[in-house]
Scaffold this motif. Structure first.
Motif, PDB file in Angstrom:
ATOM      1  N   ASP A 115      -0.888   5.899 -11.366  1.00  0.00           N
ATOM      2  CA  ASP A 115      -2.028   5.289 -10.703  1.00  0.00           C
ATOM      3  C   ASP A 115      -2.703   4.215 -11.535  1.00  0.00           C
ATOM      4  O   ASP A 115      -3.716   3.652 -11.134  1.00  0.00           O
ATOM      5  CB  ASP A 115      -3.049   6.366 -10.303  1.00  0.00           C
ATOM      6  CG  ASP A 115      -3.459   7.218 -11.499  1.00  0.00           C
ATOM      7  OD1 ASP A 115      -3.166   6.849 -12.644  1.00  0.00           O
ATOM      8  OD2 ASP A 115      -4.071   8.281 -11.253  1.00  0.00           O
ATOM      9  N   LYS A 121       0.828  -1.207   0.000  1.00  0.00           N
ATOM     10  CA  LYS A 121       0.000   0.000   0.000  1.00  0.00           C
ATOM     11  C   LYS A 121       0.866   1.264   0.000  1.00  0.00           C
ATOM     12  O   LYS A 121       0.605   2.202  -0.745  1.00  0.00           O
ATOM     13  CB  LYS A 121      -0.922  -0.009   1.215  1.00  0.00           C
ATOM     14  CG  LYS A 121      -1.838   1.187   1.274  1.00  0.00           C
ATOM     15  CD  LYS A 121      -2.729   1.171   2.499  1.00  0.00           C
ATOM     16  CE  LYS A 121      -3.578   2.423   2.494  1.00  0.00           C
ATOM     17  NZ  LYS A 121      -4.061   2.784   3.792  1.00  0.00           N
ATOM     18  N   TYR A 122       1.903   1.293   0.826  1.00  0.00           N
ATOM     19  CA  TYR A 122       2.770   2.473   0.908  1.00  0.00           C
ATOM     20  C   TYR A 122       3.434   2.774  -0.434  1.00  0.00           C
ATOM     21  O   TYR A 122       3.463   3.924  -0.868  1.00  0.00           O
ATOM     22  CB  TYR A 122       3.837   2.278   1.991  1.00  0.00           C
ATOM     23  CG  TYR A 122       4.840   3.407   2.019  1.00  0.00           C
ATOM     24  CD1 TYR A 122       4.499   4.644   2.570  1.00  0.00           C
ATOM     25  CD2 TYR A 122       6.102   3.260   1.463  1.00  0.00           C
ATOM     26  CE1 TYR A 122       5.407   5.689   2.581  1.00  0.00           C
ATOM     27  CE2 TYR A 122       7.014   4.312   1.467  1.00  0.00           C
ATOM     28  CZ  TYR A 122       6.664   5.519   2.025  1.00  0.00           C
ATOM     29  OH  TYR A 122       7.553   6.558   2.022  1.00  0.00           O
ATOM     30  N   GLU A 123       3.967   1.749  -1.079  1.00  0.00           N
ATOM     31  CA  GLU A 123       4.625   1.948  -2.369  1.00  0.00           C
ATOM     32  C   GLU A 123       3.645   2.485  -3.413  1.00  0.00           C
ATOM     33  O   GLU A 123       3.975   3.362  -4.209  1.00  0.00           O
ATOM     34  CB  GLU A 123       5.277   0.652  -2.870  1.00  0.00           C
ATOM     35  CG  GLU A 123       6.516   0.248  -2.109  1.00  0.00           C
ATOM     36  CD  GLU A 123       6.218  -0.621  -0.888  1.00  0.00           C
ATOM     37  OE1 GLU A 123       5.027  -0.849  -0.575  1.00  0.00           O
ATOM     38  OE2 GLU A 123       7.182  -1.052  -0.245  1.00  0.00           O
ATOM     39  N   HIS A 124       2.417   1.971  -3.398  1.00  0.00           N
ATOM     40  CA  HIS A 124       1.390   2.484  -4.321  1.00  0.00           C
ATOM     41  C   HIS A 124       1.071   3.949  -4.033  1.00  0.00           C
ATOM     42  O   HIS A 124       0.846   4.742  -4.959  1.00  0.00           O
ATOM     43  CB  HIS A 124       0.116   1.625  -4.251  1.00  0.00           C
ATOM     44  CG  HIS A 124       0.198   0.357  -5.032  1.00  0.00           C
ATOM     45  ND1 HIS A 124       0.067   0.304  -6.401  1.00  0.00           N
ATOM     46  CD2 HIS A 124       0.417  -0.921  -4.638  1.00  0.00           C
ATOM     47  CE1 HIS A 124       0.185  -0.939  -6.813  1.00  0.00           C
ATOM     48  NE2 HIS A 124       0.409  -1.711  -5.765  1.00  0.00           N
ATOM     49  N   GLU A 125       1.045   4.332  -2.761  1.00  0.00           N
ATOM     50  CA  GLU A 125       0.797   5.727  -2.386  1.00  0.00           C
ATOM     51  C   GLU A 125       1.921   6.636  -2.879  1.00  0.00           C
ATOM     52  O   GLU A 125       1.663   7.740  -3.362  1.00  0.00           O
ATOM     53  CB  GLU A 125       0.632   5.852  -0.872  1.00  0.00           C
ATOM     54  CG  GLU A 125      -0.653   5.247  -0.351  1.00  0.00           C
ATOM     55  CD  GLU A 125      -0.715   5.192   1.177  1.00  0.00           C
ATOM     56  OE1 GLU A 125       0.254   5.611   1.842  1.00  0.00           O
ATOM     57  OE2 GLU A 125      -1.735   4.707   1.688  1.00  0.00           O
ATOM     58  N   VAL A 126       3.162   6.164  -2.776  1.00  0.00           N
ATOM     59  CA  VAL A 126       4.296   6.957  -3.266  1.00  0.00           C
ATOM     60  C   VAL A 126       4.192   7.127  -4.772  1.00  0.00           C
ATOM     61  O   VAL A 126       4.364   8.234  -5.300  1.00  0.00           O
ATOM     62  CB  VAL A 126       5.648   6.297  -2.875  1.00  0.00           C
ATOM     63  CG1 VAL A 126       6.802   6.977  -3.586  1.00  0.00           C
ATOM     64  CG2 VAL A 126       5.834   6.336  -1.369  1.00  0.00           C
ATOM     65  N   ALA A 182       1.494   7.035  -6.579  1.00  0.00           N
ATOM     66  CA  ALA A 182       0.340   7.900  -6.857  1.00  0.00           C
ATOM     67  C   ALA A 182       0.715   9.369  -6.680  1.00  0.00           C
ATOM     68  O   ALA A 182       0.222  10.233  -7.403  1.00  0.00           O
ATOM     69  CB  ALA A 182      -0.828   7.533  -5.943  1.00  0.00           C
ATOM     70  N   LYS A 183       1.612   9.650  -5.756  1.00  0.00           N
ATOM     71  CA  LYS A 183       2.084  11.017  -5.533  1.00  0.00           C
ATOM     72  C   LYS A 183       2.692  11.607  -6.811  1.00  0.00           C
ATOM     73  O   LYS A 183       2.615  12.800  -7.058  1.00  0.00           O
ATOM     74  CB  LYS A 183       3.114  11.017  -4.400  1.00  0.00           C
ATOM     75  CG  LYS A 183       3.767  12.328  -4.116  1.00  0.00           C
ATOM     76  CD  LYS A 183       4.772  12.179  -2.984  1.00  0.00           C
ATOM     77  CE  LYS A 183       5.750  13.314  -3.001  1.00  0.00           C
ATOM     78  NZ  LYS A 183       6.828  13.140  -2.047  1.00  0.00           N
ATOM     79  N   TYR A 184       3.283  10.740  -7.624  1.00  0.00           N
ATOM     80  CA  TYR A 184       3.902  11.183  -8.875  1.00  0.00           C
ATOM     81  C   TYR A 184       3.019  10.908 -10.091  1.00  0.00           C
ATOM     82  O   TYR A 184       3.467  10.929 -11.220  1.00  0.00           O
ATOM     83  CB  TYR A 184       5.266  10.512  -9.047  1.00  0.00           C
ATOM     84  CG  TYR A 184       6.263  10.989  -8.024  1.00  0.00           C
ATOM     85  CD1 TYR A 184       6.846  12.245  -8.140  1.00  0.00           C
ATOM     86  CD2 TYR A 184       6.589  10.205  -6.936  1.00  0.00           C
ATOM     87  CE1 TYR A 184       7.744  12.704  -7.188  1.00  0.00           C
ATOM     88  CE2 TYR A 184       7.488  10.653  -5.976  1.00  0.00           C
ATOM     89  CZ  TYR A 184       8.055  11.902  -6.113  1.00  0.00           C
ATOM     90  OH  TYR A 184       8.940  12.356  -5.177  1.00  0.00           O
TER      91      TYR A 184
END
Length: 135
Positions: free
Chosen positions: A129, A117-122, A124-126
């Motif tokens: 998605d 989940k954390y890696e996907h959030e990072v 998504a920040k860029y």
């Protein structure tokens, strides 16, 4: 030689001093990254994955590796090899690819399915998605 360089490159004392400091540091670490000498072509390469790349360099460590091999007499055409290897590799700038806001980000990763989940959030920040998994 140093004063001659300062005269020749007036206004670049800081760069020359920085590069000399880097040389002093890296000459001590020339053997830190194992290198491979192709005795047929007088080229120094480094292991990348399962092969040897002669395009990869490690800054002045590679330059000093050429000097080291020349001192050992391991270069067939020492003058020619050193003429192409002895240079000052100046960095002309750098930037983060993550911060250039491209319209599309394309890439290949064999570990995409292992992201949490954390890696996907990072990502998504860029703006990354959308993911496509191909077996």
């Amino acid at each position: 030689a140093y004063s001659h360089l300062l005269t020749k490159f007036d206004g670049f004392k800081y760069i020359l001093d920085s590069e000399i400091s880097l040389m002093i540091d890296q000459v001590r670490r020339v053997d830190e990254e194992p290198y491979y000498l192709d005795r047929n072509t007088d080229r120094i390469g480094y292991k990348v994955m399962d092969s040897i790349s002669y395009e990869v360099t490690y800054g002045y460590r590679t330059v000093f590796a050429y000097l080291q091999e020349a001192d050992k007499g391991n270069l067939k055409e020492s003058d020619k090899a050193l003429a192409s290897a002895l240079f000052i590799p100046l960095s002309c700038g750098q930037f983060s690819y993550a911060n250039i806001s491209p319209k599309r980000i394309l890439g290949v990763s064999g570990t995409l399915s292992a992201l949490g989940k954390y890696e996907h959030e990072v990502l998504a920040k860029y703006g990354v998605d959308t993911f496509m998994y191909v077996p």
